[in-house]
Design an enzyme around this catalytic site. Structure first.
Site, short mmCIF file in Angstrom:
data_model
loop_
_atom_site.label_atom_id
_atom_site.label_comp_id
_atom_site.label_asym_id
_atom_site.label_seq_id
_atom_site.Cartn_x
_atom_site.Cartn_y
_atom_site.Cartn_z
N GLY A 71 1.04 -1.48 -0.52
CA GLY A 71 0.19 -0.38 0.20
C GLY A 71 0.53 1.22 0.04
CB ALA A 130 -2.02 -4.39 13.93
CG ASN A 183 -8.55 -5.58 3.17
OD1 ASN A 183 -7.87 -5.47 3.85
ND2 ASN A 183 -8.94 -3.77 2.75
CG ASN A 235 -3.75 -0.99 -1.69
OD1 ASN A 235 -3.43 0.03 -0.80
ND2 ASN A 235 -4.64 -2.07 -2.26
CB CYS A 293 -7.62 4.45 5.71
SG CYS A 293 -5.77 2.88 4.24
#
Length: 317
Positions: free
Chosen positions: A51, A75, A197, A104, A135
């Site tokens: 990302g 995480a 996701n 991404n 997000c």
């Protein structure tokens, strides 16, 4: 079909053409170079790079990954090098890859998404954009873009308006009805969807009575989420007309075949890479072998061939 018959493994994802349906998922394959000594990236249909945000991010404090009985919690916090370093250091590496490269992108405002899409215009090494809408949306008090159809649509519109490449929107499963979000981003101009996701989860250390992850919660991936992913794929492919790339717990060729049969046009493999770096290549080979065995000459013809009870009743009449 004779065992030496060649199966056409090419698939279409809207305007995007892939040499085979297997794509390495974002955050699990780096920029391709990390796996180069173990796997030839040209054997994949494509890779989705880690990302990317406008500015560098260090991510969340450790511990950031924990294994679960049937998957993995992460995480990482979307740690990445930022746009400037990506253009200077990563694009030259991606230019050398003989496979489809999907970037991404993510942001914390609609403007950030649009700015990233605009900054990637004219970059020949990048073939498409995948928009991560999971997000926190600072414009709406931290609620994720992907949980609100209006916000998801606005982000998609901003990216489409500023992009010169196909736009794939990655949907979150952490919603009441994924089809509402899917239709909103389709109406906003998305060329394709990718789903699902990760699911939000957590783990607890019973000795210390503390969360295992430094961020308390993380994204659950791996075999545990495959049934959820399959059902959400089933719902989504019937709700939209644009193609869908399926993902979530694909560990081997049989898992991948379930997604294709359910209606996926292409697939992403993620967590499996942490168990077996060659997973994507082996899965592609397994799909090809299945098609050869079943007399299927084009893997694209397998997509959406699921026979539900309604379909069986219609055939038997």
């Amino acid at each position: 079909m004779p065992s030496d018959t060649v199966v056409d493994m090419r698939v279409s994802l809207g305007p995007l053409q892939l040499k085979n349906p297997i794509v390495a998922a974002s955050g699990t394959y780096g920029y391709g170079e990390e796996y180069a000594e173990l796997v030839n990236p040209s054997l994949l249909g494509g890779i989705v790079v880690k990302g990317l945000s406008l500015k560098p991010r260090e991510g969340n404090p450790p511990p950031r990954i924990v294994e679960t009985p049937c998957g993995m919690l992460n995480a990482i916090g979307l740690a990445n090098c930022g746009l400037d370093r990506f253009l200077a250091e990563k694009v030259p590496l991606l230019s050398a890859l003989d496979t489809t490269v999907i970037v991404n992108i993510y942001g914390h405002s609609t403007a950030e998404y649009g700015a990233l899409a605009g900054a990637l215009q004219g970059i020949d090494a990048v073939d498409a954009l995948e928009v991560n809408i999971s997000c926190p949306n600072v414009e709406c008090g931290g609620l994720a873009f992907g949980t609100d159809p209006v916000a998801a649509g606005r982000v998609t519109e901003s990216v489409v308006r500023n992009a010169d490449k196909p736009v794939i929107v990655k949907l979150s499963p952490n919603v009441t009805d994924i089809c509402v979000i899917a239709r909103a981003v389709e109406a906003a101009g998305a060329d394709a969807l990718s789903l699902i996701n990760t699911l939000t989860g957590m783990a607890v250390d019973v000795e210390t009575r503390r969360p295992v992850l430094g961020n308390l919660s993380g994204g659950l991936s791996g075999p545990a989420i495959k049934p959820v992913a399959l059902y959400m794929l089933y719902q989504t492919v019937r709700a939209v007309r644009i193609p869908v790339m399926g993902m979530g717990g694909i560990m081997d060729a049989r898992d991948a075949l379930e997604f294709l049969i359910t209606g996926a046009a292409a697939l992403q493999v993620g967590t499996a890479h942490f168990v077996n770096p060659r997973a994507s290549v082996e899965i592609a080979a397994g799909i090809e072998g299945y098609c050869r065995e079943k007399g299927i000459r084009r893997v694209a013809d397998l997509s959406g061939t699921l026979l539900t009870r309604v379909h069986r009743e219609m055939i038997s009449r």
